[in-house]
Write a protein that holds these residues in place. Structure first.
Motif, PDB file in Angstrom:
ATOM      1  N   VAL A 150       0.843  -1.201   0.000  1.00 25.03           N
ATOM      2  CA  VAL A 150       0.000   0.000   0.000  1.00 25.03           C
ATOM      3  C   VAL A 150       0.874   1.246   0.000  1.00 25.03           C
ATOM      4  N   GLN A 151       1.908   1.261   0.831  1.00 20.00           N
ATOM      5  CA  GLN A 151       2.801   2.421   0.889  1.00 20.00           C
ATOM      6  C   GLN A 151       3.501   2.664  -0.448  1.00 20.00           C
ATOM      7  N   LEU A 152       3.938   1.599  -1.087  1.00 23.14           N
ATOM      8  CA  LEU A 152       4.631   1.749  -2.371  1.00 23.14           C
ATOM      9  C   LEU A 152       3.699   2.343  -3.422  1.00 23.14           C
ATOM     10  N   GLU A 153       2.464   1.886  -3.455  1.00 26.29           N
ATOM     11  CA  GLU A 153       1.522   2.422  -4.441  1.00 26.29           C
ATOM     12  C   GLU A 153       1.153   3.871  -4.113  1.00 26.29           C
ATOM     13  N   GLN A 154       1.071   4.206  -2.836  1.00 30.71           N
ATOM     14  CA  GLN A 154       0.835   5.608  -2.457  1.00 30.71           C
ATOM     15  C   GLN A 154       2.011   6.475  -2.888  1.00 30.71           C
ATOM     16  N   ARG A 155       3.202   5.962  -2.739  1.00 29.10           N
ATOM     17  CA  ARG A 155       4.408   6.675  -3.176  1.00 29.10           C
ATOM     18  C   ARG A 155       4.359   6.918  -4.686  1.00 29.10           C
ATOM     19  N   LEU A 156       3.947   5.892  -5.403  1.00 30.31           N
ATOM     20  CA  LEU A 156       3.850   5.993  -6.855  1.00 30.31           C
ATOM     21  C   LEU A 156       2.786   7.000  -7.260  1.00 30.31           C
ATOM     22  N   HIS A 157       1.641   6.958  -6.602  1.00 36.88           N
ATOM     23  CA  HIS A 157       0.560   7.903  -6.894  1.00 36.88           C
ATOM     24  C   HIS A 157       1.032   9.334  -6.693  1.00 36.88           C
ATOM     25  N   ALA A 158       1.720   9.589  -5.575  1.00 34.15           N
ATOM     26  CA  ALA A 158       2.185  10.939  -5.271  1.00 34.15           C
ATOM     27  C   ALA A 158       3.138  11.459  -6.347  1.00 34.15           C
ATOM     28  N   ALA A 159       3.925  10.564  -6.938  1.00 28.31           N
ATOM     29  CA  ALA A 159       4.911  10.979  -7.942  1.00 28.31           C
ATOM     30  C   ALA A 159       4.269  11.441  -9.235  1.00 28.31           C
TER      31      ALA A 159
END
Length: 344
Positions: A150-159
């Motif tokens: 979940v954190q990795l996908e949130q990181r990706l979304h933010a980018a």
């Protein structure tokens, strides 16, 4: 080294993809699928990597994935980046390495102003997940690896929020095919030559499986339609949603065809000893991580692919028995040997 195998930079092409972690099972499946579809492929491997396969249209690139500027310069013109980098399957490795690998993939995608594509999994949904998973299903992880995904996908979304890059997650179930390193060869079918299989959960529980050549082919088609998606989007790959029975049927047929089981003799099926796995996990971190994911075998679930099919048309779908047959071949097992007696 031959320039047909490794190159400092790939020539520009109308459709170019950079695959990070191209020697892994998913990475190599993606390399092959993009090349077969006519894309120019820049396949990143670690410095010093040897023995890469010669594939037409593929330029193998030895490069440090954390040097975004150099990697982007060598992969100039790439419109798509595939994140196929994975740490070892332990809680510590995921905690320590997965964020840095995601940051590295984001950094090179931003340098290229490209679309970053990530193969996702169902860990995000947690033990309380419903029987059918949609893109909008609430993500409530119940394991350290689920929380990290979940954190990795949130990181990706933010980018993606400033418009420099785009991203899409293609979520799938258990991988099989294209080599070794999955539940199929390491647990379920590892004793198939002796007429035995090990099933990790209740035989009636439905779970999703992604045959890697199909998943990689779907990834290519999503890449070709990426501009129809939101700047950050996710799609579900249904694959083969099956109970244990299709597996037992297909593996039994293969065991007979390969001479490991006499015709008419049923496979012996045993349950995975989860308590022993958990106990062994005290000394072996990989087993501890696997034991924490037991719920994936006891909670029936499948992925709804309606949005994917609306984008690309019918999902690539190799018939199940054919996919199992090819997967065993990919594991290096002989197609036919002399029939021998299997003790009861």
């Amino acid at each position: 080294m031959s320039p047909h195998r490794f190159a400092d930079a790939a020539p520009a092409a109308p459709s170019t993809v950079l695959v990070l972690g191209a020697r892994g099972r998913f990475g190599l499946a993606a390399v092959r699928a993009f090349a077969q579809a006519g894309w120019q492929v820049v396949a990143q491997v670690r410095p010093g990597a040897q023995g890469v396969p010669a594939i037409p249209g593929v330029w193998w690139l030895q490069a440090d994935v954390h040097n975004a500027a150099a990697l982007a310069a060598q992969a100039h013109g790439a419109q798509v980046v595939v994140h196929a980098l994975n740490p070892a399957y332990t809680h510590k490795a995921w905690r320590d390495e997965a964020p840095a690998l995601m940051d590295a993939a984001i950094a090179v995608a931003r340098q290229l102003r490209a679309t970053l594509m990530l193969p996702g999994n169902v860990y995000n949904y947690g033990q309380g997940m419903p029987a059918v998973l949609y893109e909008g299903t609430p993500q409530q992880p119940t394991t350290p690896m689920g929380a990290m995904r979940v954190q990795l996908e949130q990181r990706l979304h933010a980018a993606t929020r400033d418009g420099v890059m785009r991203a899409v997650v293609l979520r799938a179930g258990n991988f099989f095919g294209s080599g070794t390193g999955s539940w199929l060869d390491q647990a379920i079918a590892k004793d198939l030559p002796h007429g035995r299989v090990t099933w990790p959960g209740p035989q009636q529980a439905m779970t999703p499986w992604a045959y890697l050549p199909d998943l990689a082919a779907a990834l290519v088609q999503v890449a070709q339609h990426r501009h129809r998606l939101a700047p950050f989007d996710s799609l579900h790959f249904a694959g083969h949603a099956v109970t244990a029975q299709p597996w037992l049927q297909a593996l039994g047929d293969e065991a007979v065809a390969r001479g490991w089981l006499p015709p008419g003799r049923a496979l012996r099926v045993r349950s995975l000893p989860w308590p022993l796995l958990r106990l062994a996990g005290l000394a072996v971190p990989t087993l501890a991580a696997l034991a924490s994911m037991r719920y994936l075998w006891t909670t029936p679930h499948q992925l709804d692919n309606s949005r994917l099919c609306a984008l690309i048309g019918p999902e690539p779908h190799t018939p199940f028995a054919q996919a199992v047959h090819q997967s065993l071949d990919d594991m290096g097992w002989p197609r036919r040997v002399a029939v021998r007696t299997v003790s009861a």
